[in-house]
Design an enzyme around this catalytic site. Sequence first.
Site, PDB file in Angstrom:
ATOM      1  N   ARG A  36       0.803  -1.221   0.000  1.00 41.77           N
ATOM      2  CA  ARG A  36       0.000   0.000   0.000  1.00 41.77           C
ATOM      3  C   ARG A  36       0.840   1.277   0.000  1.00 41.77           C
ATOM      4  O   ARG A  36       0.322   2.356  -0.215  1.00 41.77           O
ATOM      5  CB  ARG A  36      -0.910   0.025   1.224  1.00 41.77           C
ATOM      6  CG  ARG A  36      -0.167   0.200   2.548  1.00 41.77           C
ATOM      7  CD  ARG A  36      -1.116   0.257   3.719  1.00 41.77           C
ATOM      8  NE  ARG A  36      -0.396   0.504   4.971  1.00 41.77           N
ATOM      9  CZ  ARG A  36      -0.990   0.606   6.159  1.00 41.77           C
ATOM     10  NH1 ARG A  36      -2.289   0.490   6.240  1.00 41.77           N
ATOM     11  NH2 ARG A  36      -0.270   0.836   7.239  1.00 41.77           N
ATOM     12  N   GLU A  37       2.146   1.133   0.264  1.00 43.79           N
ATOM     13  CA  GLU A  37       2.931   2.350   0.455  1.00 43.79           C
ATOM     14  C   GLU A  37       4.244   2.354  -0.294  1.00 43.79           C
ATOM     15  O   GLU A  37       4.456   3.178  -1.176  1.00 43.79           O
ATOM     16  CB  GLU A  37       3.169   2.569   1.952  1.00 43.79           C
ATOM     17  CG  GLU A  37       3.613   3.965   2.302  1.00 43.79           C
ATOM     18  CD  GLU A  37       3.497   4.243   3.795  1.00 43.79           C
ATOM     19  OE1 GLU A  37       3.840   5.361   4.187  1.00 43.79           O
ATOM     20  OE2 GLU A  37       3.074   3.342   4.544  1.00 43.79           O
ATOM     21  N   CYS A  43      11.669  -1.489   7.119  1.00 44.39           N
ATOM     22  CA  CYS A  43      13.108  -1.764   7.275  1.00 44.39           C
ATOM     23  C   CYS A  43      13.932  -1.043   6.223  1.00 44.39           C
ATOM     24  O   CYS A  43      14.885  -0.339   6.542  1.00 44.39           O
ATOM     25  CB  CYS A  43      13.360  -3.267   7.205  1.00 44.39           C
ATOM     26  SG  CYS A  43      15.115  -3.701   7.289  1.00 44.39           S
ATOM     27  N   ILE A 200      16.329   0.752  18.917  1.00 44.70           N
ATOM     28  CA  ILE A 200      15.955   1.991  18.227  1.00 44.70           C
ATOM     29  C   ILE A 200      16.376   3.211  19.039  1.00 44.70           C
ATOM     30  O   ILE A 200      16.992   4.146  18.516  1.00 44.70           O
ATOM     31  CB  ILE A 200      14.436   2.020  17.950  1.00 44.70           C
ATOM     32  CG1 ILE A 200      14.053   0.935  16.939  1.00 44.70           C
ATOM     33  CG2 ILE A 200      14.009   3.399  17.423  1.00 44.70           C
ATOM     34  CD1 ILE A 200      12.553   0.794  16.724  1.00 44.70           C
ATOM     35  N   GLU A 219      15.209   5.163  30.709  1.00 43.30           N
ATOM     36  CA  GLU A 219      14.856   3.742  30.563  1.00 43.30           C
ATOM     37  C   GLU A 219      14.107   3.246  31.800  1.00 43.30           C
ATOM     38  O   GLU A 219      14.541   3.474  32.928  1.00 43.30           O
ATOM     39  CB  GLU A 219      16.121   2.914  30.347  1.00 43.30           C
ATOM     40  CG  GLU A 219      15.946   1.406  30.455  1.00 43.30           C
ATOM     41  CD  GLU A 219      14.901   0.850  29.502  1.00 43.30           C
ATOM     42  OE1 GLU A 219      14.067   0.046  29.953  1.00 43.30           O
ATOM     43  OE2 GLU A 219      14.922   1.219  28.309  1.00 43.30           O
ATOM     44  N   VAL A 286       9.610   3.404  22.664  1.00 37.53           N
ATOM     45  CA  VAL A 286       9.172   2.456  23.700  1.00 37.53           C
ATOM     46  C   VAL A 286       8.651   1.162  23.098  1.00 37.53           C
ATOM     47  O   VAL A 286       7.839   0.467  23.702  1.00 37.53           O
ATOM     48  CB  VAL A 286       8.099   3.093  24.608  1.00 37.53           C
ATOM     49  CG1 VAL A 286       8.703   4.197  25.449  1.00 37.53           C
ATOM     50  CG2 VAL A 286       6.924   3.643  23.778  1.00 37.53           C
ATOM     51  N   VAL A 288       7.432  -1.362  19.522  1.00 38.91           N
ATOM     52  CA  VAL A 288       6.541  -1.348  18.363  1.00 38.91           C
ATOM     53  C   VAL A 288       5.390  -2.319  18.585  1.00 38.91           C
ATOM     54  O   VAL A 288       5.449  -3.179  19.455  1.00 38.91           O
ATOM     55  CB  VAL A 288       7.293  -1.719  17.059  1.00 38.91           C
ATOM     56  CG1 VAL A 288       8.357  -0.690  16.738  1.00 38.91           C
ATOM     57  CG2 VAL A 288       7.919  -3.107  17.172  1.00 38.91           C
ATOM     58  N   ALA A 335      14.382  -7.881  11.105  1.00 39.03           N
ATOM     59  CA  ALA A 335      14.224  -8.112   9.674  1.00 39.03           C
ATOM     60  C   ALA A 335      14.717  -9.494   9.264  1.00 39.03           C
ATOM     61  O   ALA A 335      14.064 -10.188   8.469  1.00 39.03           O
ATOM     62  CB  ALA A 335      14.968  -7.030   8.900  1.00 39.03           C
ATOM     63  N   HIS A 461      45.113 -13.739  11.264  1.00 41.56           N
ATOM     64  CA  HIS A 461      45.776 -12.715  12.084  1.00 41.56           C
ATOM     65  C   HIS A 461      46.403 -11.672  11.166  1.00 41.56           C
ATOM     66  O   HIS A 461      46.991 -12.016  10.146  1.00 41.56           O
ATOM     67  CB  HIS A 461      46.873 -13.369  12.935  1.00 41.56           C
ATOM     68  CG  HIS A 461      47.707 -12.378  13.688  1.00 41.56           C
ATOM     69  ND1 HIS A 461      47.289 -11.812  14.867  1.00 41.56           N
ATOM     70  CD2 HIS A 461      48.927 -11.832  13.408  1.00 41.56           C
ATOM     71  CE1 HIS A 461      48.224 -10.975  15.291  1.00 41.56           C
ATOM     72  NE2 HIS A 461      49.230 -10.969  14.420  1.00 41.56           N
TER      73      HIS A 461
END
Length: 482
Positions: A36-37, A43, A200, A219, A286, A288, A335, A461
């Site tokens: 739709r968008e 993502c 996020i 937090e 906070v 999704v 994702a 290494h």
Amino acid sequence: MSENSFDVIVVGSGPGGYVAAIRAAQLGLKTAIVEREHLGGICLNWGCIPTKALLRSAEILDHANHAKSYGLVLEGEMKPDVDAVVDRSRKVSARLNGGVGMLMKKNKISVIWGEAKLTKPGEIKVSKPSKPAVEPQHPQPKNTLGEGNYTAKHILIATGARPRALPGIEPDGELIWTYFEAMKPKKLPKSLVVMGSGAIGIEFASFYLSMGVDVTVVELMDRIMPVEDAEISKFARKALEKRGLNIITGAKVTKVDKHKDAVTAHVETSDGKTQQIKADRLISAVGVQGNIENLGLEELGVKTERGCVVIDGYGRTNVDGLYAIGDVAGPPMLAHKAEHEGVICVEKIAGLENVHPMDPLKVPGCTYCNPQVASVGMTEAKAKEAGHDIRVGRFSFAANGKAIALGEDNGLVKTIFDKNTGELLGAHMVGAEVTELIQGYVVAMGLETTEEELMHTVFPHPTLSEMMKESVLDAYGRTLNS
């Protein structure tokens, strides 16, 4: 089979959706995807990809501001051009958005533009989107269909998730931002409050800190990045605070006063004390919630829980022929989890043998702040709770030659093993490029590799990856370089 009839219809073209559609087409199933968008979903357009572009600009700026420590002299003041930084980020997304369209064409997947709603099992109605795309997108691929009714034997819901809003502190797009606004600031704020310290929140806090903004993170839990191992969380906090980030844990924003061009956040700590923090803007990070509304799920009796569709290990819902994958199907909302979930779901539909449900403990998590954080499997606390007798290994970046040469010697690699079997239960890392390094442990866990095999693996290494082996050796008292 008519033009409007398919074997598989995928609703949503984010990472889970478009990957599921491609795999279905590869398996010979007539496939369509409804969007739709914008192709690529959140993502690609507003999450994983553009934020990494922003964070790359921040990383370059950090290096430039410390050029002298590398023996370099850069003339003039190093400062961000926010318009150019944002423009680069949007161009990165636009390029990949067009790439998804090409993949649909290459795999002969029909793209149905519009908003889908389930009318009955095996049937959807696609109508004009209720809102336009946030930004102009690439021209629609030639293999597109429009409004109408479509049928499919199998319908996959991959509609993703959106930012969660707290009552009374709803984002307004001006003073209180979600990641949408935080990704496209019209100008850099001088000060910022970030509500929430998950991936996020911490990534945006790190980005704006690098841009020269005074940032405070609030937090609710007693430590930042609470899903991470406690030791790694503590290490990351110390490193972020050293960079200048203000962190308040065990606290919540109870209300926000809005002013003409600023906000005042009322913060209450777990001991009952309160303080007011005035800032130019506040980012609400906070969490999704799944996009389950207006899809017709309730009318069909699809079982949901905590705002997400309930599925089994193969993406199947309680309604025959209806599936859900990705964020809309619940955590971990990542994702790469969505992509793999989509492949599992489609391969099961196609009847392939040896299709196994995904093990959530083998899904890595990455946070691209500075320093980066990455992990897979159990934390030390979770391993003990599960009844394991454990061995824990640690190795510091400060003892690694490549890290020192890079000027990135602040970090830690931590591994957790079952003492009796040698099974790798978890790996947790903080420091430069750990989001790339973690996959080595993911592969090891997937192959059920033991400590013995990891100890006898030859690492090149000088590399940062050598620390992975050293951490394993440390768990068994055999570390060589510390």
